[in-house]
Write an enzyme that holds these catalytic residues in place. Structure first.
Site, PDB file in Angstrom:
ATOM      1  N   GLU A 200      29.142  94.504  63.598  1.00  0.00           N
ATOM      2  CA  GLU A 200      29.238  93.287  62.800  1.00  0.00           C
ATOM      3  C   GLU A 200      27.999  92.436  63.051  1.00  0.00           C
ATOM      4  O   GLU A 200      28.074  91.375  63.686  1.00  0.00           O
ATOM      5  CB  GLU A 200      30.510  92.499  63.153  1.00  0.00           C
ATOM      6  CG  GLU A 200      31.778  93.200  62.741  1.00  0.00           C
ATOM      7  CD  GLU A 200      33.044  92.528  63.270  1.00  0.00           C
ATOM      8  OE1 GLU A 200      34.125  92.868  62.759  1.00  0.00           O
ATOM      9  OE2 GLU A 200      32.937  91.674  64.181  1.00  0.00           O
ATOM     10  N   GLU A 323      37.335  98.455  60.224  1.00  0.00           N
ATOM     11  CA  GLU A 323      38.343  97.719  60.982  1.00  0.00           C
ATOM     12  C   GLU A 323      39.289  97.000  60.022  1.00  0.00           C
ATOM     13  O   GLU A 323      38.846  96.388  59.042  1.00  0.00           O
ATOM     14  CB  GLU A 323      37.713  96.669  61.905  1.00  0.00           C
ATOM     15  CG  GLU A 323      36.940  97.223  63.070  1.00  0.00           C
ATOM     16  CD  GLU A 323      36.389  96.122  63.974  1.00  0.00           C
ATOM     17  OE1 GLU A 323      36.909  94.979  63.909  1.00  0.00           O
ATOM     18  OE2 GLU A 323      35.441  96.376  64.727  1.00  0.00           O
TER      19      GLU A 323
END
Length: 397
Positions: A200, A323
């Protein structure tokens, strides 16, 4: 994502015997000490001597590849802790019996998040500790021996991967050297081994951290993905065609993050990686423990359609939901309904859903890594079942 964990009992296990005989028990355990034997690589198509492409690598179209990845599970908060010790966040050392159970449940993909910063030497070489690479490879082999797909990434390294022009040259130099080492270690592996350049990537602590970033930040992240893919491809052999997952800024589905996303070199074997804990109040914040109204379903479908329309329809790119999941709020029926609907909707759109499991039963943990039992077997079964049925339907259409 920033995940917290309760402290579980840490197992003390013996690594030196972990590869023997393939029997469940202490002989399959991974250890943090001693010389590591990563074992013999599982037999896979696409693997040639010294990692040279035998002609089969990269032949599967990305969209078919992602469909075959089925449902996935994250080994979260283990190899990706903010510490040199992978048990620092309360999870035990990863063992082959753990991954055997994940495979037995029907999950076909293991995402293996890895924090590298505590195991990288100083510049200019930024050498990765051989022992750490051995551990990563050993866990990857646990999954590959179960004929699973494995995703290896750079995960909680945001403290040095700062997406600013001031730091860009320094970060790109280190990223290139780190990915070169990782890629060389795994070059002999076949198609079932996937790289994910960054988890991320974002500027932590800024107002735009989870809002798609700034123009500078998105540009820097695109540059970081570029040098990472270039480094992997430059190692040649199987890595010349290996599937590589590349995320949006912060793996966000924010419109700015989606619109400014660039595929390095237009590489046909790049797969888009996004994360979506949707809706936030139910999945991540825990302030609204209910889910399942028609309005809830419509909103979730709109979120997934946005991803599909941008990447799969418009850009002709395969997508992995690296995710997703829902945190525990004493709401088992709502979590089950959400998981069923989410997994099915992803698979129907050609997106591989990979549940985030941080090992904490009070948060995202649906599997107990100490007892090797499922805390929420109904959620795991639903994810696998809905994904498989939707995938089968998609393949026949």
């Amino acid at each position: 994502m920033r995940k917290t964990v309760l402290i579980f009992m840490v197992l003390s296990v013996n690594f030196s015997l972990f590869m023997s005989c393939g029997q469940k028990g202490h002989s399959d355990m991974a250890n943090v000490s001693g010389d590591l034997d990563v074992g013999e690589m599982p037999k896979e198509e696409g693997k040639g001597e010294d990692g040279e492409d035998d002609g089969n690598m990269g032949e599967i179209a990305p969209e078919e590849f992602v469909l075959d990845m089925g449902a996935g599970w994250n080994l979260g908060n283990a190899m990706d802790t903010y510490d040199s010790d992978e048990t620092a966040w309360g999870n035990p050392l990863t063992t082959k019996p753990m991954i055997d159970e994940i495979a037995k449940m029907g999950f076909k993909t293991l995402r293996l998040p890895v924090t590298w910063k505590f195991h990288i030497g100083d510049g200019p070489d930024y050498l990765i500790e051989a022992n750490w690479l051995d551990k990563v490879e050993a866990i990857a082999n646990f999954a590959l021996e179960n004929e699973m797909y494995v995703i290896i990434n750079i995960h909680h390294d945001e403290t040095w991967i700062l997406p600013t022009y001031e730091k860009a040259d320094e970060v790109k130099d280190e990223l290139s050297k780190v990915w070169t080492q990782i890629a060389n270690r795994f070059k002999p592996y076949g198609d079932n081994l996937i790289f994910e350049t960054l988890n991320e990537p974002r500027h932590k602590g800024t107002p735009e951290e989870w809002k798609g970033g700034t123009q500078e930040g998105r540009d820097a992240v695109n540059q970081y993905h570029q040098v990472s893919v270039d480094a992997i491809r430059a190692t040649g052999g199987n890595n010349a065609k290996r599937k590589i997952m590349v995320s949006t800024y912060a793996a966000s589905t924010n419109s700015n993050a989606l619109n400014d996303y660039l595929v390095p070199n237009g590489d046909k074997n790049v797969i888009v990686s996004v994360h979506s804990y949707f809706p936030y109040q139910f999945c991540l914040d825990g302030t609204d423990p209910t889910w399942g109204t028609e309005a809830d379903k419509t909103a979730l479908l709109a979120e997934l359609d946005k991803i599909r329309d941008k990447f799969i329809v418009k850009d002709n790119r395969a997508v992995v939901m690296g995710e997703w999941g829902s945190t525990f709020s004493d709401n088992p029926e709502d979590r089950l309904a959400h998981a069923q609907f989410y997994a099915k909707a992803c698979a129907e759109r050609g997106i591989c859903p990979i549940w985030w499991d941080n090992g904490n039963v009070d948060e995202f943990g649906i599997f107990n890594r100490n007892t090797l039992e499922w805390n929420y077997p109904e959620i795991a079964e639903a994810i696998v079942k809905e994904t498989a049925e939707a995938r089968s339907k998609t393949k026949t259409e």
